[in-house]
Write an enzyme that holds these catalytic residues in place. Structure first.
Site, PDB file in Angstrom:
ATOM      1  N   HIS A  61       0.675  -1.186   0.018  1.00 40.94           N
ATOM      2  CA  HIS A  61       0.072   0.020  -0.027  1.00 40.94           C
ATOM      3  C   HIS A  61       0.770   1.218   0.060  1.00 40.94           C
ATOM      4  O   HIS A  61       2.113   1.105   0.293  1.00 40.94           O
ATOM      5  CB  HIS A  61      -0.927  -0.087   1.112  1.00 40.94           C
ATOM      6  CG  HIS A  61      -0.477  -0.019   2.529  1.00 40.94           C
ATOM      7  ND1 HIS A  61       0.230  -1.136   3.206  1.00 40.94           N
ATOM      8  CD2 HIS A  61      -0.015   1.213   3.568  1.00 40.94           C
ATOM      9  CE1 HIS A  61       0.826  -0.488   4.322  1.00 40.94           C
ATOM     10  NE2 HIS A  61       0.603   0.701   4.373  1.00 40.94           N
ATOM     11  N   HIS A  63       0.832   5.493   1.206  1.00 38.68           N
ATOM     12  CA  HIS A  63       0.212   6.633   2.081  1.00 38.68           C
ATOM     13  C   HIS A  63       0.593   7.994   1.391  1.00 38.68           C
ATOM     14  O   HIS A  63       1.833   7.915   1.036  1.00 38.68           O
ATOM     15  CB  HIS A  63       0.930   6.555   3.375  1.00 38.68           C
ATOM     16  CG  HIS A  63       0.273   5.436   4.189  1.00 38.68           C
ATOM     17  ND1 HIS A  63      -0.755   5.869   5.241  1.00 38.68           N
ATOM     18  CD2 HIS A  63       0.929   4.330   4.480  1.00 38.68           C
ATOM     19  CE1 HIS A  63      -1.059   4.593   6.014  1.00 38.68           C
ATOM     20  NE2 HIS A  63      -0.044   3.680   5.498  1.00 38.68           N
ATOM     21  N   TYR A 126       4.221   9.896  10.913  1.00 37.70           N
ATOM     22  CA  TYR A 126       3.740   8.612  10.492  1.00 37.70           C
ATOM     23  C   TYR A 126       4.045   8.015   9.209  1.00 37.70           C
ATOM     24  O   TYR A 126       4.110   7.027   8.755  1.00 37.70           O
ATOM     25  CB  TYR A 126       2.291   8.734  10.677  1.00 37.70           C
ATOM     26  CG  TYR A 126       1.417   7.295  10.303  1.00 37.70           C
ATOM     27  CD1 TYR A 126       1.354   6.230  11.149  1.00 37.70           C
ATOM     28  CD2 TYR A 126       0.522   7.292   9.388  1.00 37.70           C
ATOM     29  CE1 TYR A 126       0.827   5.237  10.997  1.00 37.70           C
ATOM     30  CE2 TYR A 126      -0.274   6.263   9.113  1.00 37.70           C
ATOM     31  CZ  TYR A 126      -0.162   5.129   9.785  1.00 37.70           C
ATOM     32  OH  TYR A 126      -0.953   3.880   9.286  1.00 37.70           O
ATOM     33  N   GLN A 130       6.192   4.687   7.493  1.00 39.70           N
ATOM     34  CA  GLN A 130       5.723   3.429   6.856  1.00 39.70           C
ATOM     35  C   GLN A 130       6.833   2.617   6.161  1.00 39.70           C
ATOM     36  O   GLN A 130       7.632   3.205   5.690  1.00 39.70           O
ATOM     37  CB  GLN A 130       4.792   4.005   5.719  1.00 39.70           C
ATOM     38  CG  GLN A 130       3.518   4.345   6.253  1.00 39.70           C
ATOM     39  CD  GLN A 130       2.829   3.628   7.323  1.00 39.70           C
ATOM     40  OE1 GLN A 130       2.247   2.515   7.007  1.00 39.70           O
ATOM     41  NE2 GLN A 130       2.727   4.128   8.563  1.00 39.70           N
TER      42      GLN A 130
END
Length: 134
Positions: A61, A63, A126, A130
């Protein structure tokens, strides 16, 4: 209000945090694929009133934190982005096709959040973390 965005009629600050997942969470995103996906995002974004702020990935994934203008149609941009990036990534990295389900790169699902609840620096940190091993 010096940090606000402006146009002829508005002062605004609209941040979003987007998470896009590879279909069936296939583990196909590496640094070159993430870099290419980011490049495509940066190419398409200005035409939709979008400014990329932060990008990072894990193996299944990505972000993204971005700013928008009040007139931005976010869902239209995301659909255009997912379609274009899927086609280009599969064309440029044909080795991942065998790992994908029926050739689909992105899941139809996504997570889109306004980034006003937490301080932007917390979200930025944050996203930057990742993919790191904890």
């Amino acid at each position: 209000m010096k940090d606000m965005d402006r146009n002829a009629h508005s002062v605004y600050l609209l941040y979003y945090h987007l998470v896009m997942v590879v279909k069936y969470r296939r583990k196909v995103i590496n640094d070159p694929i993430s870099d290419r996906a980011k490049e495509i995002f940066e190419y398409l974004a200005p035409n939709h009133g979008i400014t990329l702020e932060e990008w990072n990935h894990d193996i299944d994934h990505v972000h993204v934190m971005f700013r928008v203008q009040p007139k931005t149609e976010i869902s239209k941009f995301i659909n255009a982005y997912k379609g274009a990036s899927s086609r280009l990534i599969k064309k440029e990295y044909p080795e991942i096709k065998e790992k994908l389900w029926k050739g689909a790169f992105w899941s139809q699902s996504l997570c889109l959040m306004t980034a006003g609840g937490a301080p932007l620096e917390v979200i930025r940190q944050y996203i930057e973390s990742q993919g790191e091993k904890h």
